[in-house]
Design an enzyme around this catalytic site. Structure first.
Site, PDB file in Angstrom:
ATOM      1  CD  GLU A  17      -4.605 -11.801  11.661  1.00 60.36           C
ATOM      2  OE1 GLU A  17      -4.423 -10.745  11.039  1.00 60.36           O
ATOM      3  OE2 GLU A  17      -4.276 -11.929  12.859  1.00 60.36           O
ATOM      4  NE  ARG A  51      -2.685  -1.791   3.109  1.00 58.35           N
ATOM      5  CZ  ARG A  51      -3.105  -1.792   4.372  1.00 58.35           C
ATOM      6  NH1 ARG A  51      -3.948  -0.874   4.797  1.00 58.35           N
ATOM      7  NH2 ARG A  51      -2.668  -2.698   5.212  1.00 58.35           N
ATOM      8  CE  LYS A  62       4.897  -1.967   6.186  1.00 62.89           C
ATOM      9  NZ  LYS A  62       3.544  -2.457   6.468  1.00 62.89           N
ATOM     10  CG  ASN A  91      31.257  45.751   3.615  1.00 58.08           C
ATOM     11  OD1 ASN A  91      30.443  45.302   4.416  1.00 58.08           O
ATOM     12  ND2 ASN A  91      30.911  46.356   2.485  1.00 58.08           N
TER      13      ASN A  91
END
Ligand code: UD1
Ligand code: CA
Length: 440
Positions: free
Chosen positions: A153, A15, A22, A374
């Site tokens: 499940e 998914r 994953k 500078n």
């Protein structure tokens, strides 16, 4: 106790719709697997086994020292994964703790509680469960007279079982010998044709073994199966990081808009304003003020520095320095004490000495600037001749005029000046004024 921790991490994570396995997706700068391993770390397990399969090469490469990989190929379910992991454990192991690689919010204290209960109840297995508002999709814990008798499940559950709100987190402590025996008796006669680790619980219940359980907070048991869940756990982890930092004395105007990765150091008394991202090996010292809108990676910001609306990548910002708004500090930018990099200034691989200033619209690359110099607006170091990067050396107390182009390699000595609009292609001696300009 001789403890083995087994992390199940072989699944594909369909998914996520991603090439990346994953468990290698990241939350707050760390992979999900890394978070799982970090949660187990305080247990000081004698062995840590990570069951890998999908994208095994990348997952194995990500493992910290001390973790052993066990390859599960093909992936026949969590029971099969546990069998592969258990097979990689040494013979001395008497207790096995199984956790998942995709549940980064679990806390060390919860795992410790599971092991404590397991020991005190002398159980064959101790499960971690949680009562979910909406347990859809999870395995349900089936009890009879309060005693756990199995886990069913969702897809194999009947209507009555689906109404159970106590879910199986998928964290288990097992007596090693009992686990080994039960894994050998698993069958795959379920809706998915897989070997379910959850079936071990029913096997042990039928054997009349002791089954203990610990109930966790729902909020800590969110697993990551989708990008929406990844975003959710990232937010929670981020909240924990910010909370800890604030407790340690870091000020945040709006912590919901501060994104600090795990491992970033922020000193007490630092102030972090909204829309700040601190990533990688980044350090912020006491009293620094960062934000709004700063993205810093692998950078350090020293005491009392102020950095606003800027991007820092591999930069070193000294104490009392001001950066921004709209400054881009690239790798090797090194700003000395009380120096300044101002608006629309890009600096890379360059040292800016103490109290020197690059206030506006400049590109400074491969350059060394001394102290108290500078750099006038719109100064460019032309460091690249099409073949090589060349260096520019600017001394102390130098005044570079506005819109000067310094064609590297070139040097400007201490106390020298360049006239506005000059293209400087020859070295300027100390104290000189270099001017290159045609009449109007
Ligand atoms: C599992 C549990 C379920 C529990 C849920 C909690 C089973 C059968 N079900 O369901 O009771 O409520 O976790 O999140 O155990 N994995 C492997 N090899 C495999 C299959 C899975 O290593 O062959 C790993 C995956 O990488 C994943 C973990 O095991 O980290 C869980 O697998 P997953 O397929 O997500 O199980 P769930 O269906 O979520
Ligand atoms: Ca899952």
């Amino acid at each position: 106790m001789h403890l083995a921790v087994i992390v199940l991490a072989a699944g594909k994570g369909t998914r996520m719709k991603s090439e990346l396995p994953k468990v290698l997706h990241r939350a707050c700068g760390r992979s999900l697997l890394d978070w799982a391993l970090a949660t187990a770390e305080p247990l000081n397990a004698n062995e840590t086994v990570v069951v890998v399969g999908h994208g095994a090469g990348d997952v194995v490469a990500s493992l910290p020292e001390g973790a052993v990989a066990a390859v599960q190929e093909p992936q026949l379910g969590t029971g099969d994964a546990a069998r592969v992991g258990f097979g990689a454990c040494g013979r001395d192991v008497d207790t096995v703790l199984i956790i998942l690689g995709d549940m980064p919010l679990l806390r060390p204290a919860t795992l410790e509680a599971v092991l404590r209960t397991h020991k005190s109840e002398q159980a064959a297995v101790t499960l971690l469960t949680a009562v979910f508002q909406d347990p859809t999709g999870y395995g349900r814990v089936v009890r009879e007279d309060g005693r756990v008798v199995g886990i069913v499940e969702e897809r194999d559950a009947d209507e009555g079982q689906r109404a159970i709100s106590e879910m199986n987190v998928s964290v288990y402590a097992f007596d090693a010998a009992i686990l080994g025996d039960a894994l050998g008796r698993l069958r795959s006669d379920n809706d998915q044709g897989e070997y379910y680790l959850t079936d071990v619980v029913e096997i042990l219940a039928n054997d009349g073994r002791r089954i203990a359980s610990v109930v966790a907070d729902e909020a800590d048991c969110v697993g990551v199966n989708s990008h929406a869940e990844l975003a959710l756990v990232s937010k929670v982890l981020r909240g924990r990081i910010n909370e800890q930092l604030m407790q340690a004395g870091v000020a945040m105007l709006d912590p919901d808009r501060v994104y600090i990765d795990s491992g970033v150091e922020v000193g007490a008394g630092a102030r972090i304003l909204p829309d700040v991202y601190l990533q990688g090996d980044t350090t912020i010292e006491d009293g620094a003020e960062v934000g709004p809108s700063v993205h810093a990676t692998d950078s350090s910001i020293a005491r009392r520095a102020i950095v606003r609306y800027s991007v820092l990548d591999g930069a070193t910002v000294g104490s009392g320095v001001t950066v921004g708004p709209y400054t881009y500090l690239r790798p090797g930018a090194d700003l000395g004490v009380e120096s300044k990099a101002g608006s629309f200034v890009e600096i890379k691989k360059s040292r800016v000495g103490p109290r020197s200033k690059v206030p506006h619209l400049s590109y400074i690359g491969d350059t060394t600037i001394g102290e108290d110099s500078n750099i006038g607006a719109a100064t460019i170091t032309a460091n690249y001749d099409g073949f090589e990067k060349n260096r520019t050396e600017i001394g102390d107390r130098v005044k570079i005029g506005s819109d000067t182009i310094l064609v590297a390699p070139v040097s400007v000595g201490d106390d020298a000046y360049t006239g506005a609009g000059s293209v400087i292609s020859e070295d300027v001696p100390p104290g000189a004024l270099a001017l290159e300009r045609s009449h109007q």
